[in-house]
Design a protein around this motif. Structure first.
Motif, PDB file in Angstrom:
ATOM      1  N   LEU A 168      -8.687  -1.948   2.892  1.00  0.00           N
ATOM      2  CA  LEU A 168      -8.464  -2.219   1.146  1.00  0.00           C
ATOM      3  C   LEU A 168     -10.067  -1.662   0.542  1.00  0.00           C
ATOM      4  O   LEU A 168     -10.633  -2.126   0.453  1.00  0.00           O
ATOM      5  CB  LEU A 168      -7.929  -2.946   0.891  1.00  0.00           C
ATOM      6  CG  LEU A 168      -6.166  -3.855   1.552  1.00  0.00           C
ATOM      7  CD1 LEU A 168      -6.259  -5.304   0.438  1.00  0.00           C
ATOM      8  CD2 LEU A 168      -5.388  -3.476   1.675  1.00  0.00           C
ATOM      9  N   ARG A 173      -3.337  -3.540  -6.189  1.00  0.00           N
ATOM     10  CA  ARG A 173      -2.172  -3.205  -6.120  1.00  0.00           C
ATOM     11  C   ARG A 173      -1.727  -4.593  -5.957  1.00  0.00           C
ATOM     12  O   ARG A 173      -1.860  -5.817  -6.037  1.00  0.00           O
ATOM     13  CB  ARG A 173      -1.663  -2.624  -4.669  1.00  0.00           C
ATOM     14  CG  ARG A 173      -2.501  -1.552  -5.062  1.00  0.00           C
ATOM     15  CD  ARG A 173      -2.045   0.103  -3.149  1.00  0.00           C
ATOM     16  NE  ARG A 173      -0.853   0.620  -3.441  1.00  0.00           N
ATOM     17  CZ  ARG A 173      -0.215   1.105  -4.104  1.00  0.00           C
ATOM     18  NH1 ARG A 173      -0.762   1.905  -4.398  1.00  0.00           N
ATOM     19  NH2 ARG A 173       1.352   1.165  -4.133  1.00  0.00           N
ATOM     20  N   LEU A 199      -2.731  -8.016  -4.234  1.00  0.00           N
ATOM     21  CA  LEU A 199      -2.590  -8.122  -2.978  1.00  0.00           C
ATOM     22  C   LEU A 199      -3.813  -8.948  -2.953  1.00  0.00           C
ATOM     23  O   LEU A 199      -4.303  -9.820  -1.790  1.00  0.00           O
ATOM     24  CB  LEU A 199      -3.273  -6.944  -2.328  1.00  0.00           C
ATOM     25  CG  LEU A 199      -1.754  -5.954  -1.814  1.00  0.00           C
ATOM     26  CD1 LEU A 199      -2.761  -4.898  -0.925  1.00  0.00           C
ATOM     27  CD2 LEU A 199      -0.606  -6.733  -1.471  1.00  0.00           C
ATOM     28  N   ASP A 256      -7.335  -0.862  -4.436  1.00  0.00           N
ATOM     29  CA  ASP A 256      -6.237  -1.365  -3.153  1.00  0.00           C
ATOM     30  C   ASP A 256      -5.995  -2.730  -3.698  1.00  0.00           C
ATOM     31  O   ASP A 256      -4.755  -3.578  -3.300  1.00  0.00           O
ATOM     32  CB  ASP A 256      -5.899  -1.568  -2.158  1.00  0.00           C
ATOM     33  CG  ASP A 256      -5.885  -0.172  -1.325  1.00  0.00           C
ATOM     34  OD1 ASP A 256      -5.344   0.832  -1.932  1.00  0.00           O
ATOM     35  OD2 ASP A 256      -6.618   0.165  -0.450  1.00  0.00           O
ATOM     36  N   TRP A 257      -6.848  -3.824  -3.788  1.00  0.00           N
ATOM     37  CA  TRP A 257      -6.924  -4.351  -4.361  1.00  0.00           C
ATOM     38  C   TRP A 257      -5.938  -5.284  -4.977  1.00  0.00           C
ATOM     39  O   TRP A 257      -5.398  -6.864  -5.590  1.00  0.00           O
ATOM     40  CB  TRP A 257      -7.902  -5.473  -4.463  1.00  0.00           C
ATOM     41  CG  TRP A 257      -8.865  -5.450  -3.367  1.00  0.00           C
ATOM     42  CD1 TRP A 257     -10.080  -4.965  -2.666  1.00  0.00           C
ATOM     43  CD2 TRP A 257      -8.542  -7.065  -2.193  1.00  0.00           C
ATOM     44  NE1 TRP A 257     -10.213  -5.256  -1.212  1.00  0.00           N
ATOM     45  CE2 TRP A 257      -9.996  -7.068  -0.745  1.00  0.00           C
ATOM     46  CE3 TRP A 257      -7.463  -7.978  -1.679  1.00  0.00           C
ATOM     47  CZ2 TRP A 257      -9.703  -7.687   0.361  1.00  0.00           C
ATOM     48  CZ3 TRP A 257      -7.746  -8.630  -0.871  1.00  0.00           C
ATOM     49  CH2 TRP A 257      -8.315  -8.536   0.228  1.00  0.00           C
ATOM     50  N   ARG A 301       0.765  -1.380   0.052  1.00  0.00           N
ATOM     51  CA  ARG A 301      -0.045  -0.424   0.212  1.00  0.00           C
ATOM     52  C   ARG A 301       0.752   1.594  -0.239  1.00  0.00           C
ATOM     53  O   ARG A 301       0.421   2.300  -0.331  1.00  0.00           O
ATOM     54  CB  ARG A 301      -1.086   0.167   0.938  1.00  0.00           C
ATOM     55  CG  ARG A 301      -1.898  -1.289   0.807  1.00  0.00           C
ATOM     56  CD  ARG A 301      -3.293  -0.789   1.781  1.00  0.00           C
ATOM     57  NE  ARG A 301      -3.948   0.405   1.708  1.00  0.00           N
ATOM     58  CZ  ARG A 301      -4.554   0.903   2.656  1.00  0.00           C
ATOM     59  NH1 ARG A 301      -5.019   0.484   3.518  1.00  0.00           N
ATOM     60  NH2 ARG A 301      -5.504   1.718   2.204  1.00  0.00           N
ATOM     61  N   ARG A 302       2.023   1.045   0.504  1.00  0.00           N
ATOM     62  CA  ARG A 302       2.570   2.675   0.071  1.00  0.00           C
ATOM     63  C   ARG A 302       3.409   2.912  -0.505  1.00  0.00           C
ATOM     64  O   ARG A 302       4.210   3.159  -0.541  1.00  0.00           O
ATOM     65  CB  ARG A 302       3.656   2.587   2.075  1.00  0.00           C
ATOM     66  CG  ARG A 302       4.413   2.140   2.352  1.00  0.00           C
ATOM     67  CD  ARG A 302       5.073   2.077   3.740  1.00  0.00           C
ATOM     68  NE  ARG A 302       5.951   1.106   3.859  1.00  0.00           N
ATOM     69  CZ  ARG A 302       5.615  -0.166   4.519  1.00  0.00           C
ATOM     70  NH1 ARG A 302       5.050  -0.190   5.209  1.00  0.00           N
ATOM     71  NH2 ARG A 302       6.863  -0.506   4.483  1.00  0.00           N
TER      72      ARG A 302
END
Length: 168
Positions: free
Chosen positions: A117, A124, A138, A121-122, A70-71
């Motif tokens: 998430l 990423r 992810l 995000d899923w 995430r980062r």
């Protein structure tokens, strides 16, 4: 796969709840008694307690991998040293009640990051290095972690049901 697990990436959003649910099964197995939990059916096969410690550490490692993805753009999921941890962290000497509590906490921590998430995000990704170096989403990481939870429940049950373990 020996455990019958099917990698269905559509399960990813449900993994946090499924992970929380499996922890009760681990806690039940960890109540089997210290001596039987520590026995190995063969020198190269982990004991039920060692499998439980491994799952706790997998949950913590996977949590960190989700946070890294995430980062950062495509972080590398470095190997966790699964085999070395058995000795380095003294898996066989740990108290089953402590491991059960830590497993619950690790599952809750892992589930929390999945619950946060977004749909974007899923997708990423991170570079997963085992068994082959490959870019994974992810979504895949969540489903892979569910596989670990289910597969090692099977391993623990097999160890606890083993004639060699019961009689050893």
């Amino acid at each position: 796969m020996e455990c019958g697990f099917v990698y269905d990436l559509s399960l990813a959003p449900a993994v946090s709840e499924l992970a929380r649910g499996h922890i009760g099964e681990y806690e039940d197995l960890l109540g089997a008694g210290s001596a039987v939990l520590r026995r190995r059916s063969a020198p190269e096969v982990w004991s039920a307690l060692e499998y439980a410690c491994h799952v706790r550490d997998v949950l913590l490692a996977q949590r960190e991998r989700v946070l890294a993805a995430r980062r950062c753009e495509k972080p590398v999921a470095e190997p966790m040293g699964r085999d070395e941890r058995v000795d380095h962290d003294g898996y066989a000497e740990q108290r089953p009640a402590d491991v059960a509590r830590q497993l619950r906490d690790a599952a809750l921590l892992f589930a929390n990051v999945l619950d946060r998430l977004s749909s974007a995000d899923w997708g990423r990704t991170l570079v997963y290095t085992y068994p082959d170096r490959e870019e994974r989403s992810l979504r895949w990481l969540a489903v892979h972690t569910l596989h670990e939870l289910r597969h090692h429940l099977h391993d623990m049950r097999r160890q606890l049901d083993s004639r060699d373990v019961r009689l050893g």
